[in-house]
Design an enzyme around this catalytic site. Structure first.
Site, PDB file in Angstrom:
ATOM      1  N   ASP A   1      14.680 -22.411   0.668  1.00 11.80           N
ATOM      2  CA  ASP A   1      13.853 -21.623   1.049  1.00 11.80           C
ATOM      3  C   ASP A   1      13.862 -20.416  -0.034  1.00 11.80           C
ATOM      4  O   ASP A   1      14.929 -20.030  -0.088  1.00 11.80           O
ATOM      5  CB  ASP A   1      14.333 -21.227   2.281  1.00 11.80           C
ATOM      6  CG  ASP A   1      13.318 -20.492   3.533  1.00 11.80           C
ATOM      7  OD1 ASP A   1      12.567 -20.846   4.057  1.00 11.80           O
ATOM      8  OD2 ASP A   1      13.498 -19.226   3.297  1.00 11.80           O
TER       9      ASP A   1
ATOM     10  N   ASN B   1       4.810 -11.310   0.014  1.00 13.99           N
ATOM     11  CA  ASN B   1       3.459 -11.281   0.657  1.00 13.99           C
ATOM     12  C   ASN B   1       3.148  -9.811   1.103  1.00 13.99           C
ATOM     13  O   ASN B   1       2.113  -9.648   0.941  1.00 13.99           O
ATOM     14  CB  ASN B   1       3.259 -12.338   1.680  1.00 13.99           C
ATOM     15  CG  ASN B   1       3.070 -13.657   1.390  1.00 13.99           C
ATOM     16  OD1 ASN B   1       2.645 -13.768   0.286  1.00 13.99           O
ATOM     17  ND2 ASN B   1       3.334 -14.489   2.007  1.00 13.99           N
TER      18      ASN B   1
ATOM     19  N   HIS C   1      -0.983 -12.104  -0.674  1.00 16.94           N
ATOM     20  CA  HIS C   1      -0.920 -13.365  -0.441  1.00 16.94           C
ATOM     21  C   HIS C   1      -1.164 -13.912  -1.548  1.00 16.94           C
ATOM     22  O   HIS C   1      -0.805 -15.318  -1.867  1.00 16.94           O
ATOM     23  CB  HIS C   1      -1.724 -13.907   0.953  1.00 16.94           C
ATOM     24  CG  HIS C   1      -1.112 -13.560   2.349  1.00 16.94           C
ATOM     25  ND1 HIS C   1      -0.178 -14.134   2.761  1.00 16.94           N
ATOM     26  CD2 HIS C   1      -1.348 -12.479   3.057  1.00 16.94           C
ATOM     27  CE1 HIS C   1       0.143 -13.602   3.968  1.00 16.94           C
ATOM     28  NE2 HIS C   1      -0.622 -12.682   4.001  1.00 16.94           N
TER      29      HIS C   1
ATOM     30  N   ASP D   1       1.182 -16.609  -3.335  1.00 12.48           N
ATOM     31  CA  ASP D   1       0.742 -18.122  -3.881  1.00 12.48           C
ATOM     32  C   ASP D   1       1.173 -18.610  -5.100  1.00 12.48           C
ATOM     33  O   ASP D   1       1.733 -19.519  -5.408  1.00 12.48           O
ATOM     34  CB  ASP D   1      -0.445 -18.479  -3.732  1.00 12.48           C
ATOM     35  CG  ASP D   1      -1.189 -18.637  -2.145  1.00 12.48           C
ATOM     36  OD1 ASP D   1      -0.074 -19.067  -1.442  1.00 12.48           O
ATOM     37  OD2 ASP D   1      -2.274 -18.649  -1.892  1.00 12.48           O
TER      38      ASP D   1
ATOM     39  N   GLU E   1       7.260 -21.236   2.523  1.00 14.51           N
ATOM     40  CA  GLU E   1       8.184 -21.145   1.426  1.00 14.51           C
ATOM     41  C   GLU E   1       9.252 -22.309   1.413  1.00 14.51           C
ATOM     42  O   GLU E   1      10.155 -22.035   0.765  1.00 14.51           O
ATOM     43  CB  GLU E   1       8.631 -19.786   1.406  1.00 14.51           C
ATOM     44  CG  GLU E   1       9.637 -19.613   2.439  1.00 14.51           C
ATOM     45  CD  GLU E   1       9.032 -19.175   3.895  1.00 14.51           C
ATOM     46  OE1 GLU E   1       9.797 -18.519   4.697  1.00 14.51           O
ATOM     47  OE2 GLU E   1       7.802 -19.606   4.254  1.00 14.51           O
TER      48      GLU E   1
END
Length: 350
Positions: A226, A234, A239, A243, A269
């Site tokens: 994770d 973010n 965002h 990405d 994630e």
């Protein structure tokens, strides 16, 4: 607190997730039609035309197809049934063509063979088989072109031309279907953002690896990963940057795993790594290598620099005793323990 990964990604059964139900259903229908047709022709040739040898061959073909159909329904072995059907149909068509001296409806059966062949075997295996079949029919027509009345005039050209045209059409149709199927499979198995395996493909591969490790009596390992504080990344950078961080983490994970290992993105994630033939100490070292690879340097996105770390939970098990659910649950607990201890670390036992 978010729902544990093991609950969200639990596998309901160990069935073969990659079974091609559509092709299995179509093959069943096709074999039933062929079996009924061969039986009908056997009865007609035996009682009406008194063509005993041909009727016997057709009846034998009927028995073979029924056995292949039964075998496929019991064992779901489409490959074996396909080969039995194609080879039997090819031999029957060639025998019929010779027996009736290319007359009656012999040419129709040679054309029909192209459809059977490419439908059941596909283009890669079906093409050499059809070329051999075409060569046999070509040899018969050239050898007996002056002896068989049915081959007089333009019949020879028409028969061979029809075989080439219908063979090419059947090949092209099946090749188009295979290409479309491959595209769909790629979309279904590939994560759209990173290009690595998604959950569906990972579960399919997991069952294959488990079987292989059972055969070899070797352990395997699962690493759940994770990205730490990804929501904060973010929120702080947007965002689009998030990405790019996921893509960068994917590339670093891929660079650190062994060639035989599988990396998948489960969503958001969250990542998972399946380690082949890997014991407890080796699994921890590999997971630690992944952690160091990701956190070695910040991720640069345009003018921004983002510090990224990961937490990982490791589970090692005996494939004969522990399936996906058990492995995932253990790795999930270890992952949450790693987060509870401050993140940016690997936990392999509690």
């Amino acid at each position: 607190m978010k729902t544990p990964l093991a609950r969200r990604w639990r596998v309901e059964s160990d069935t073969d997730l990659g079974a091609d139900s559509r092709r299995f259903w179509l093959a069943n229908c096709f074999l039933i039609i062929v079996a009924l047709t061969s039986l009908a022709y056997a009865l007609i040739n035996f009682f009406y035309f008194k063509a005993i040898p041909l009727a016997v061959v057709e009846l034998g073909f009927f028995v073979i197809v029924v056995l292949a159909l039964t075998d496929m329904r019991i064992n779901r072995n489409i490959e074996r049934s396909a080969w039995v059907t194609v080879l039997s149909c090819g031999l029957l068509s060639a025998f019929f063509f010779w027996y009736v001296q290319a007359g009656v409806s012999a040419a129709v059966w040679t054309v029909f063979f192209a459809i059977i062949n490419f439908f059941l075997l596909g283009t890669r295996k079906g093409l050499p088989v059809y070329l051999v079949f075409f060569a046999v029919i070509l040899s018969l027509t050239l050898s007996y072109r002056n002896d068989w009345p049915a081959l007089s005039g333009a019949a020879l050209t028409n028969i061979l031309g029809a075989m080439m045209v219908f063979g090419a059409a059947a090949y092209y149709q099946e090749r188009s279907r295979e290409a479309a199927h491959d595209r769909i499979e790629t979309l279904a198995n590939q994560d759209s953002l990173t290009g690595i395996s998604n959950r569906r493909h990972f579960l399919q591969r997991f069952e294959r690896v488990r079987q292989a490790m059972c055969d070899l009596d070797r352990p395997y390992a699962l690493v759940l990963i994770d990205i730490d504080n990804f929501k904060a990344i973010n929120d702080a950078h947007g965002h689009a940057v998030g990405d790019q961080v996921i893509i960068a983490v994917t590339q670093r994970l891929l660079s650190a795993v062994r060639a035989q290992d599988l990396v998948a993105r489960l969503g958001g994630e969250e990542f998972c790594v399946l380690l082949y033939d890997c014991g407890e100490s080796a699994a921890w070292r590999l997971a630690e290598k992944l952690r160091l690879a990701v956190g070695a340097e910040p991720v640069s996105v345009e003018s921004q620099s983002v510090h990224v770390t990961i937490s990982a939970g490791v589970a090692v098990g005996d494939p004969q005793l522990q399936g996906f659910n058990e492995m995932f649950a253990d790795a999930d607990r270890h992952l949450y323990a790693a987060k509870a201890k401050g993140r940016d670390q690997v936990v392999d036992q509690l």
